[in-house]
Scaffold this active site. Structure first.
Site, mmCIF file in Angstrom:
data_model
loop_
_atom_site.group_PDB
_atom_site.id
_atom_site.type_symbol
_atom_site.label_atom_id
_atom_site.label_comp_id
_atom_site.label_asym_id
_atom_site.label_seq_id
_atom_site.Cartn_x
_atom_site.Cartn_y
_atom_site.Cartn_z
ATOM 1 N NE ARG A 188 -3.898 -2.124 2.314
ATOM 2 C CZ ARG A 188 -3.774 -3.402 2.653
ATOM 3 N NH1 ARG A 188 -2.608 -3.842 3.121
ATOM 4 N NH2 ARG A 188 -4.786 -4.231 2.528
ATOM 5 C CE LYS A 215 -7.767 -1.202 4.991
ATOM 6 N NZ LYS A 215 -8.322 -1.085 3.619
ATOM 7 C CG HIS A 275 -5.693 1.237 -3.250
ATOM 8 N ND1 HIS A 275 -4.887 0.792 -2.213
ATOM 9 C CD2 HIS A 275 -6.689 0.322 -3.369
ATOM 10 C CE1 HIS A 275 -5.382 -0.331 -1.726
ATOM 11 N NE2 HIS A 275 -6.469 -0.639 -2.402
ATOM 12 N NE ARG A 278 -3.548 -4.086 -1.280
ATOM 13 C CZ ARG A 278 -2.820 -4.986 -0.614
ATOM 14 N NH1 ARG A 278 -1.509 -4.994 -0.745
ATOM 15 N NH2 ARG A 278 -3.396 -5.867 0.192
ATOM 16 C CD1 TRP A 301 -6.903 -7.639 0.871
ATOM 17 C CD2 TRP A 301 -5.494 -8.856 -0.360
ATOM 18 N NE1 TRP A 301 -6.641 -6.933 -0.284
ATOM 19 C CE2 TRP A 301 -5.783 -7.652 -1.059
ATOM 20 C CE3 TRP A 301 -4.628 -9.779 -0.944
ATOM 21 C CZ2 TRP A 301 -5.242 -7.360 -2.297
ATOM 22 C CZ3 TRP A 301 -4.081 -9.495 -2.181
ATOM 23 C CH2 TRP A 301 -4.392 -8.293 -2.854
ATOM 24 C CE1 TYR A 310 -7.554 -7.390 -7.548
ATOM 25 C CE2 TYR A 310 -7.531 -8.504 -5.421
ATOM 26 C CZ TYR A 310 -7.415 -7.355 -6.166
ATOM 27 O OH TYR A 310 -7.161 -6.158 -5.550
#
Length: 333
Positions: A188, A215, A275, A278, A301, A310
């Site tokens: 990120r 995050k 972003h 990414r 994640w 995806y």
């Protein structure tokens, strides 16, 4: 003093029965309404301190306590900015006066000003504060239901390799290196911007992000491929502390005029966000055969559901299943 004016807004100045001096903004420009606010506030303190009546708490009381209790939150600064905007609508109200109608009016105003998705960020903050006031602080017995707008799921925007090469060519050197590193690692923007050399081991081909910088709140190990190592080799010797700098300082903000002009020169729509680099990294991985479970670990994640966006880019593994019905409609002899 009672009431006094600062600019066009009236402030209250009173002393409670216990001797505490209270000075605060009413958020009101009309003197008569401000006087009513002052009188209600004074009666409230008297009932609380002399009669033991459950005190009325204001939105400002809740906002101040929220800011103090959530100072370790990663979005703390964003919360403060939102609360400043909300103050014009809620700053003069008691918590019990923050009704569904009031919240709906705020939602409509913010939607007209920006978008439903942005309005949802403000509504979510109001809801979180009200819930804490009810469930943890005991300031409210019940709260209104806060209805969020339904947000449509947008398409994932990612660059083709040719688009990415054109963009890197058009970016100034410091942004080019950061963008290439992001495309190589999937990190990120903030993790790239403030990456320190002490977090990089080029010999072992690995970097790491500390839990308080991630995050998801857990440490991230970042394997470094050849493209990432190429960038790091270019950056060596430019700054003793941070990997990516511009004029001696970390590049805290990447979506600048230089970024937008580079997009334009590269023939990429200006709505493409930093972003989305990414998203591009993740899309390239899936298209190259990286399993979704591995992608989840690479991208750190929090849940498998977050990488399923995806999945449609990796339909190759289903080709065998699709071919099972090839002969179903074949002509019979």
């Amino acid at each position: 003093m009672g009431l006094y004016q600062r600019g066009t807004v009236w402030w209250v100045d009173l002393t409670t029965p216990n001797g505490e001096r209270i000075r605060r903004s009413t958020g009101i420009e009309d003197r008569a309404l401000a006087q009513e606010y002052h009188d209600r506030l004074k009666v409230g303190f008297w009932e609380e301190q002399r009669l033991g009546v459950r005190p009325q708490r204001s939105w400002q009381d809740a906002a101040v306590r929220w800011v103090k209790e959530t100072r370790d939150k990663r979005t703390h600064g964003k919360d403060i900015a939102k609360l400043r905007w909300l103050d014009r609508y809620l700053g003069h109200l008691q918590l019990s006066q923050v009704t569904r109608d009031v919240i709906d009016q705020i939602a409509e105003r913010k939607t007209r000003e920006s978008s439903p998705s942005n309005a949802n960020r403000y509504l979510a903050l109001i809801r979180a504060i009200l819930r804490r006031a009810r469930d943890e602080w005991g300031w409210l017995e019940s709260i209104p239901k806060v209805r969020l707008y339904r947000e449509p799921k947008g398409r994932i925007r990612f660059l083709t390799p040719d688009e990415a090469r054109r963009l890197l060519h058009e970016l100034p050197a410091h942004l080019r290196d950061m963008a290439q590193f992001a495309l190589a690692t999937g990190l990120r923007q903030r993790n790239v911007s403030f990456l320190r050399w002490e977090q990089v081991d080029m010999a072992r081909r690995v970097a790491w992000i500390h839990p308080d910088e991630a995050k998801a709140g857990r440490a991230i190990g970042v394997p470094l491929n050849a493209s990432a190592l190429e960038v790091l080799a270019r950056r060596q010797g430019q700054d003793a502390e941070h990997v990516f700098t511009y004029e001696g300082m970390p590049v805290a903000r990447c979506s600048t005029k230089a970024w937008k002009k580079a997009l334009e020169r590269a023939g990429i729509e200006r709505t493409f966000r930093w972003h989305d680099l990414r998203h591009t990294w993740a899309s390239w991985h899936v298209q190259s055969g990286t399993p979704l479970q591995e992608l989840m670990e690479l991208g750190s994640w929090a849940s498998y559901e977050m990488v399923l966006r995806y999945a449609h880019l990796a339909a190759d593994h289903l080709r065998g299943a699709a071919c099972r019905i090839d002969g179903t409609l074949a002509s019979q002899p």
